[in-house]
Design an enzyme around this catalytic site. Structure first.
Site, PDB file in Angstrom:
ATOM      1  CE1 TYR A  73     -46.922  10.659  10.875  1.00  0.00           C
ATOM      2  CE2 TYR A  73     -46.634  13.025  11.188  1.00  0.00           C
ATOM      3  CZ  TYR A  73     -46.716  11.926  10.354  1.00  0.00           C
ATOM      4  OH  TYR A  73     -46.575  12.094   9.003  1.00  0.00           O
ATOM      5  CE  LYS A 104     -43.631  10.257   9.304  1.00  0.00           C
ATOM      6  NZ  LYS A 104     -43.225   9.391   8.163  1.00  0.00           N
TER       7      LYS A 104
END
Length: 252
Positions: A158, A162
């Protein structure tokens, strides 16, 4: 309230709930023509009907952003109905069920690929189709996270995805700003009270993630929607290539 979104054609991914739903409602209230996508068709169609019943203009389509064919079809149908795009809001994203446990050392391939494809590759597919069908002087918004600007243990896929969204945003801003006056910015929410954040709490044993922010509460989806609407309108027309943190001071 800014009214200069009236009759602007805006597309929104991740529109079926949370920040996306709040954004679509706010855009419609300000007069935009809203095209919405997400994975769950029923809430999208309900929202489109709600907006149209209130006198707005909206359309909705189920789209998996990992499939560029579905993305391209949605954008083509939007242009056919409303005309070329004036703005885009890319909020579709996902977290793994193994959040807080995905160390680099133990990470599985399937989880890595799903998270990166949804959060980063899907954002690229959407931006590519949007830019190919956008009027000059438009505005594109991507969705990062506090994980876009710092590391978090156990969240490697993640965090990597991002961070990648920020790089994609800044590169696109440098490509289309000088030639087309299109602005590209990334929002970076912290703890926002959404269904996705509820999954984060579940991954944390059902407990609130400890409040690290200076404002000791969760953010609201409508607060994110307000930032999005500002970045789409002419009041922010000298802002591009930025990461707009909306995290209650978590990363201060």
């Amino acid at each position: 309230m800014s009214n200069n979104l009236k009759d602007k054609v805006i597309v929104v991914t991740g529109a079926g709930g949370g920040m996306g739903l709040a954004t679509c409602k706010m855009l419609a209230a300000r007069g935009a023509k809203v095209s919405m996508s997400g994975l769950r068709e029923a809430p999208l169609q309900e929202l489109a009907a709600e907006i149209e019943a209130a006198g707005g203009q909206a359309m909705a389509q189920r789209v998996d952003v990992r499939d560029d064919g579905q993305v391209n079809d949605w954008i083509a149908k939007t242009v056919a109905r409303f005309g070329k795009l004036d703005g885009a809001v890319n909020l579709a994203g996902a977290i793994p069920q193994t959040f807080f446990a995905d160390t680099v050392e133990k990470h599985g391939n399937d989880t890595w690929e799903f998270i990166v494809q949804t959060n980063l590759t899907g954002t690229m597919y959407c931006m590519r189709a949007q830019l190919q069908n956008m009027n000059d002087n438009g505005s594109i918004i991507t969705c990062g996270s506090t994980a876009s600007v710092m590391g978090e243990p156990g969240c490697s896929a993640y965090v990597a995805a991002k961070h990648g969204v920020v790089g994609l945003t800044k590169s696109a801003a440098k490509e289309v700003g000088p030639t087309r006056n299109i602005r590209v910015n990334c929002i970076a929410p912290g703890m926002i009270d959404t269904a996705m954040y509820q999954k984060v709490k579940e991954a944390n044993g059902g407990e609130h993630v400890p409040f690290k922010q200076l404002i000791k509460r969760e953010g609201r989806p409508d607060e994110v929607a307000s930032l999005v609407c500002w970045l789409l309108c002419d009041e922010s027309r000298y802002i591009t290539g930025t990461v707009q943190l909306i995290d209650g001071g978590w990363t201060a």
